[in-house]
Every structure is written in C-alpha cells, then in structure tokens.
Scaffold this active site. Structure first.
Site, mmCIF file in Angstrom:
data_model
loop_
_atom_site.group_PDB
_atom_site.id
_atom_site.type_symbol
_atom_site.label_atom_id
_atom_site.label_comp_id
_atom_site.label_asym_id
_atom_site.label_seq_id
_atom_site.Cartn_x
_atom_site.Cartn_y
_atom_site.Cartn_z
ATOM 1 N N GLY A 1 -65.909 -11.551 84.774
ATOM 2 C CA GLY A 1 -66.589 -11.396 82.646
ATOM 3 C C GLY A 1 -65.275 -10.402 82.531
ATOM 4 N N LYS B 1 -70.517 -12.466 96.311
ATOM 5 C CA LYS B 1 -69.767 -11.885 94.969
ATOM 6 C C LYS B 1 -69.779 -10.456 94.787
ATOM 7 C CE LYS B 1 -69.718 -11.735 89.759
ATOM 8 N NZ LYS B 1 -70.160 -13.002 88.132
ATOM 9 N N SER C 1 -65.495 -8.153 88.323
ATOM 10 C CA SER C 1 -64.610 -6.938 87.818
ATOM 11 C C SER C 1 -64.569 -5.626 87.268
ATOM 12 C CB SER C 1 -63.518 -7.604 86.804
ATOM 13 O OG SER C 1 -64.393 -7.269 85.491
ATOM 14 N N GLY C 2 -66.174 -6.374 87.335
ATOM 15 C CA GLY C 2 -66.891 -4.507 87.398
ATOM 16 C C GLY C 2 -66.226 -3.235 86.477
ATOM 17 N N ASP D 1 -72.634 -14.670 81.657
ATOM 18 C CA ASP D 1 -73.905 -15.236 81.202
ATOM 19 C C ASP D 1 -74.326 -13.753 80.317
ATOM 20 O OD1 ASP D 1 -72.471 -13.418 83.591
ATOM 21 O OD2 ASP D 1 -74.103 -13.635 84.969
ATOM 22 N N GLU E 1 -74.584 -11.445 94.284
ATOM 23 C CA GLU E 1 -73.941 -10.335 94.242
ATOM 24 C C GLU E 1 -74.681 -8.841 93.863
ATOM 25 O OE1 GLU E 1 -73.316 -10.883 89.536
ATOM 26 O OE2 GLU E 1 -71.769 -8.847 90.033
HETATM 27 P P1 13P Z 1 -67.902 -8.033 85.112
HETATM 28 O O1 13P Z 1 -66.661 -9.143 85.868
HETATM 29 O O2 13P Z 1 -67.471 -8.020 84.120
HETATM 30 O O3 13P Z 1 -67.627 -7.220 86.229
HETATM 31 O O4 13P Z 1 -69.180 -9.262 85.660
HETATM 32 C C1 13P Z 1 -69.396 -9.693 86.386
HETATM 33 C C2 13P Z 1 -70.302 -10.559 86.343
HETATM 34 O O5 13P Z 1 -70.921 -11.286 86.401
HETATM 35 C C3 13P Z 1 -71.519 -9.053 86.846
HETATM 36 O O6 13P Z 1 -72.567 -9.964 86.807
#
Ligand code: 13P
Length: 342
Positions: free
Chosen positions: A291, A219, A261-262, A24, A177
């Site tokens: 992501g 999340k 995953s950040g 997204d 999140e």
């Molecule tokens: P990351 O896993 O790249 O942090 O992205 C997850 C996500 O949806 C961030 O809003």
C-alpha cells in the site's frame, strides 16, 4: 478440491515480474493519507485519486491485481467505466478488502481481533458479481514483553481461516494477512519468534478448516527489528531471518507470499524483497502487495491537484517498476536513479 480456477488466479497474481497494489484504504486510513497533503477526503477526491492510480499508463506491466475498498469497487473512472471493468480491461485482476477492521479483543488489553465474518457469505457473493476475483483480510498483532498472547494469536488465526474458507466456497482467492506490527524496540530475533508463532497457528487453522492453501496467497510482514530498536538489522539479515521463518512455516503448496510494506521506507521495502529473491529460487513466488510503499511518492506528487496527475502517475509507475525488478533480485540503487531520470 474440484478444479475451480482458484489456483490459476492465485498464480496469475504472482506472475513473474508482477505484484499487487493495495489501494483498499478504509475511509479512516485514506483520510490520514490525504491529511498529510492537505486534501479533504470526500467521495470525489477518493475517486479521483484511485482513478489516477488505475489509469496510469503501463501499470499492467508490473501490477497483476489491485485490492479495492467497498466504496471503490462501486466507483467509476472519469469516462464512466466501472473500476473493476477498467482494471480487467488492462489484464489487472480486481480484488476486495472484506474485513471490517481490527477491534479491541475482549479481556485482552492492547490486543485486537479482526471483525467482519457476520454476513460475509452474502457480501462475497455481491463482490463476486461486482467483479472481485480475490479478497483480503488483515489481522494485526503487536509485539511487547508479554504480547501477543496465545489467545490473540489463535482467535485471529481462527477468524482468518473462517474468512478463507468462505472465500473459497464463493470461488474467490483469499489473501490471508497476519500482520505482526513492527512498532516498538524489539529485536529481530523476537520478531522472528512472534511471526513464527502466528504462522504456525494460521496454517493449523487453515488446514483444520479445509482451506486448500494452493488456492490462496499469504500476505505476511517481513521479519524486521522494531522500528525503535537500538540496533536494527541490515538488509541481508532481514532477508535471512524472514526466509528462515517462512521455510519453517509456509507450505510449499502456497503459490506466493505477497508482502505488506508495513511502514518501511519505499526503498527498504524494495531492497528487502530484492534480497530475499536474490537468495532464490524458493518454493513459493515472493512478491509484493504494498500500500504505502507503492503510493507514498504518488500521493505527495499529486497533492490533490489535477495538473499533478501525470507526475503522480510517474511516481507510482516508478515504484511499481522497482518492485518488479526486486521480484527477480535485479533491483539496485543505481536502477533507482536511472529510472528517476526518465
Ligand atoms: P502497507 O503496504 O501500507 O502496509 O499496506 C498493505 C496492506 O494492504 C495492509 O493491509
């Protein structure tokens, strides 16, 4: 709350061995990702890239749901099938990012508030018609000596809860999140303290605003040392501090915690999830909603070239499979190598 299928959908999203693909990225973020491979971000390149991910053979073995962006939920696969329909056809639940991004928080230098509540009721009704059965809203918090402020923590918690209530009213499962960013030199103890404050405020607001947390998913960030910290906690320590935080602040009624995953490396994100699950069973399913950690290798392998589509799909499938193994604590670096050899 009357039976409305929210809890069932939330539980399907954290079904055993499965997790969520976050695809997204906003136009600005996907442009940044495409810049790294020298591909221009156009409506068609974005469509082609998402098509590659969603048509990956076997992805449904490990992926329960996909979070889409506003543009993507309206796009179609090369054969003309609308993306939400394509995903549903594979037994993968379509979701939608509904926040409008983190904007500067007034009178709070360096802090953000996530916007997008105005008109959200109407947008959710439209997304539901387009096939979305769950949604996502991300708030961000930076760590420094005096941040995040209580003002930032509580205003974002209030907005997250308002979003979640509107989702449940529209029969859409809210993924809430709150992302404490791990940039900086902070210790893991400090990350634990800040994440605890953020989760405390979040669940206070969710309950105050009548959200049924059994029909939602959390999340959060994992609790990590800052990426620039002089000493960084190892995998087991991360699992311990993270679990300590969620045990104290996440109600057992929440069906699942689906991590972001950040900015962790692909393998760290998998290994940390694995270490937490190896210490189970826990009151909630511990899963992924990655992501970057699901897509980084695939984007690189693709490079914008049609002849690389299969290689990119293999790379994405591989990461999905490794994270699926981490759902049960069965992941190991050896498994990583075995699967690459296939
Ligand atoms: P990351 O896993 O790249 O942090 O992205 C997850 C996500 O949806 C961030 O809003």
């Amino acid at each position: 709350m009357a039976e409305n299928g929210l809890e069932e959908t939330a539980r399907q999203l954290v079904a055993s061995g499965k997790g969520i693909l976050a695809a997204d990225e906003s136009d600005g973020t996907i442009k940044k990702r495409f810049d790294t491979i020298g591909v221009e971000s156009t409506e068609e390149t974005r469509r082609a890239y998402r098509d590659l991910l969603f048509t990956t053979p076997g992805m449904e073995e490990h992926i329960s749901g996909v979070i889409l962006f506003d543009e993507t939920i309206r796009q179609s696969s090369t054969d003309g099938t609308a993306f939400p329909k394509l995903l549903e056809g594979k037994g993968v639940i379509p979701g939608i990012k509904v926040d409008k991004g983190a904007k500067p928080l007034a009178l709070a230098e360096g802090e953000t508030i996530t916007e997008g509540l105005d008109g959200l009721r109407e947008r959710l009704a439209e997304y539901r018609d387009l096939g979305a059965r769950f949604a996502k809203w991300r708030a961000t918090y930076s760590i420094s000596a005096d941040k995040p402020s209580e003002y930032c923590v509580w205003t974002n918690a209030h907005a997250l809860a308002r979003y979640a209530a509107l989702c449940q009213e529209a029969n859409i499962v809210p993924i809430v999140e709150p992302e404490v960013l791990m940039d900086g030199t902070h210790t893991i103890e400090r990350a634990h303290h800040v994440t605890s404050r953020v989760l405390y405020a979040l669940f206070t607001e969710l309950f105050d605003q009548r959200v049924d947390v059994a029909g939602s998913l959390l999340k959060p960030n994992m609790v990590l040392s800052g990426y620039d910290a002089s000493t960084r906690a190892g995998i087991d320590e991360v699992a311990e501090w993270s679990l300590k935080c969620y045990y104290k602040h996440v109600p057992a009624a929440v069906p699942g915690i689906v991590f972001l995953s950040g900015g962790q490396s692909d393998e760290d994100a998998t290994a940390h999830l694995n270490a937490m699950n190896a210490k189970g069973p826990h009151p909630w399913q511990l899963s992924f909603s990655y992501g970057r950690a699901l897509q980084a290798a695939a984007i690189k392998a693709w490079g914008g070239k049609p002849e690389n589509v299969e290689a990119a799909q293999r790379a994405y499938y591989h990461r999905a499979k490794m994270n699926s193994a981490a759902r049960t604590g069965m992941y190991s670096p050896e498994l990583e190598r075995e699967a690459v050899a296939v």
